[in-house]
Design a protein around this motif. Structure first.
Motif, short mmCIF file in Angstrom:
data_model
loop_
_atom_site.label_atom_id
_atom_site.label_comp_id
_atom_site.label_asym_id
_atom_site.label_seq_id
_atom_site.Cartn_x
_atom_site.Cartn_y
_atom_site.Cartn_z
N ARG A 19 50.83 87.57 27.88
CA ARG A 19 51.65 88.08 28.98
C ARG A 19 50.70 88.64 30.02
O ARG A 19 49.93 89.56 29.72
N GLY A 32 58.18 101.73 25.35
CA GLY A 32 58.19 100.32 25.72
C GLY A 32 57.75 100.15 27.15
O GLY A 32 57.28 101.09 27.78
N ALA A 58 58.27 95.36 19.86
CA ALA A 58 58.76 94.25 19.04
C ALA A 58 59.52 93.21 19.85
O ALA A 58 59.51 92.03 19.51
N ARG A 59 60.15 93.65 20.91
CA ARG A 59 60.95 92.69 21.69
C ARG A 59 60.21 92.16 22.91
O ARG A 59 60.68 91.26 23.58
N THR A 60 59.05 92.74 23.22
CA THR A 60 58.36 92.32 24.44
C THR A 60 57.03 91.62 24.19
O THR A 60 56.51 90.96 25.08
N GLU A 64 56.24 98.94 16.80
CA GLU A 64 57.70 98.80 16.87
C GLU A 64 58.23 98.87 18.32
O GLU A 64 59.11 98.09 18.69
N ARG A 73 58.47 97.48 30.91
CA ARG A 73 59.16 96.36 31.56
C ARG A 73 58.38 96.01 32.81
O ARG A 73 57.57 96.80 33.31
#
Ligand SMILES: Cc1cc2nc3c(=O)[nH]c(=O)nc-3n(C[C@H](O)[C@H](O)[C@H](O)COP(=O)(O)OP(=O)(O)OC[C@H]3O[C@@H](n4cnc5c(N)ncnc54)[C@H](O)[C@@H]3O)c2cc1C
Length: 329
Positions: free
Chosen positions: A266, A82, A245-247, A242, A84
């Motif tokens: 983004r 992932g 999925a949250r970002t 996957e 951030r």
């Protein structure tokens, strides 16, 4: 070190993005979890990539990797988990490590769903295929089976029916779930038939090449065999998105929504290749995305370095295909 661009995935999209970013003078790190070259390394013969009448997937992959490395792209073998944002930088996490960049290109691709039967991996490229556009010509004049009964299976079968001697659809339900008109048109062809309520429960091979399918009727339990020269598995694609999925904005099938310039909406995050929504998933479209995403990422990085706004203006996400699936699924 903070890279200008981190590229997640070293398939045709990611490698092309690396080539374009390096030629634009950007520092580049490619993070790949397994196979440099991506899905094409499963294809023994590619006949639709311009410039090569015929080339093996491995050779094409080697050439792309060599070109990216010769231009100075760095590589890391790790699975991206992932990312951030921290200030103007993105922190990409992979196998517990952290890598920093101003921009990220997601190029994690997709994989055709498999039946998961013994011997399947070894028979891919030796009778088992997932793409009639790619491999249909190899079965010209031969008998082929298509496993599945949805839109993707019907599209594959229709294409194969043009050149193959016979096409047999093997469908686990009592009907095809594909769009009715397309299904009826397919079944009206003299060289096409469907076997219903039936699953493939084994592959039959001779000298390492597929020669038949072991079938089982799901209602009666009756077993049978279907002699075939090829089997096209058409039960859908699964994007490797996957970790995002949250970002990132994904559609219902897990494909990343993208604007025309491959922006995800983004600032600084772009997406290229099979993992984004699009209608055609091929090497040519993956490399096109790679170039587009790279140039957009380079513009973004230049903007950040100049201290301009980080969010690209007027980025709207578009759905090229309402259900997010490609024509060749
Ligand atoms: C058997 C087969 C034959 C094909 N034949 C043809 C053909 O003849 N012609 C044609 O045009 N197309 C063909 N295709 C389709 C073509 O290979 C794909 O459209 C193309 O490879 C897509 O490129 P991509 O870079 O978007 O994704 P991929 O090729 O899928 O590459 C994505 C890469 O990302 C990596 N990755 C995924 N998740 C992570 C993660 N979390 N962290 C790090 N790395 C990750 C994967 O390991 C992979 O290397 C074929 C596909 C298959 C499976």
């Amino acid at each position: 070190m903070t890279y200008d661009v981190i590229i997640t995935g070293a398939g045709p999209a990611g490698l092309t993005a690396a080539i374009y970013c390096r030629r634009a003078g950007k520092s580049v790190l490619i993070i790949e979890r397994s196979t440099f070259g991506g899905q094409i390394t499963f294809s023994p013969k590619i006949e639709n990539y311009p410039g090569f009448e015929e080339i093996s997937g491995n050779e094409l992959a080697d050439r792309m990797v060599s070109q990216a490395l010769a231009l100075g792209a760095e590589i890391e073998v790790a699975t991206v988990e992932g990312f951030r944002k921290e200030g103007k930088e993105y922190v990409v996490t992979a196998d517990g490590q952290e890598f920093r960049s101003l921009s990220v290109i997601i190029a994690v691709g997709a994989a055709h769903r498999r039946l998961g039967l013994p011997g399947e991996d070894e028979l891919v490229g030796h009778g088992i295929s997932f793409c009639a556009v790619c491999d249909g010509a190899m079965f010209s004049g031969l008998d082929v089976a298509v496993v599945g009964g949805g839109n993707s299976a019907v599209v594959e079968a229709a294409l194969l029916a043009e050149t193959s001697k016979s096409v047999t659809l093997v469908q686990n339900l009592s009907f095809l779930t594909a769009e009715k008109t397309a299904a009826e048109a397919l079944l009206a062809r003299p060289n096409v038939r469907a076997i219903y309520d039936t699953v493939v429960d084994g592959y039959i091979a001779k000298d390492g090449v597929l020669c038949g399918l072991s079938l089982k009727n799901v209602k009666t339990g009756e077993k049978s065999e279907l002699a075939t020269d090829g089997a096209f598995i058409a039960i859908g694609l699964s994007p490797a998105t996957e970790p995002f999925a949250r970002t990132l904005p994904l559609d219902g099938y897990g494909y990343v929504l993208a604007a025309e310039n491959c922006s995800t909406g983004r600032g600084g995050i772009f997406v290229a290749g099979d993992c984004r929504i699009k209608n055609v998933r091929q090497i040519t479209t993956a490399v096109a995305d790679g170039a587009t995403a790279a140039l957009a990422a380079c513009n973004y990085v230049d903007g950040v370095r100049r201290g301009e706004a980080e969010i690209l203006p007027n980025e709207t996400l578009t759905r090229e295909d309402e259900d997010g699936r490609s024509a060749d699924e």
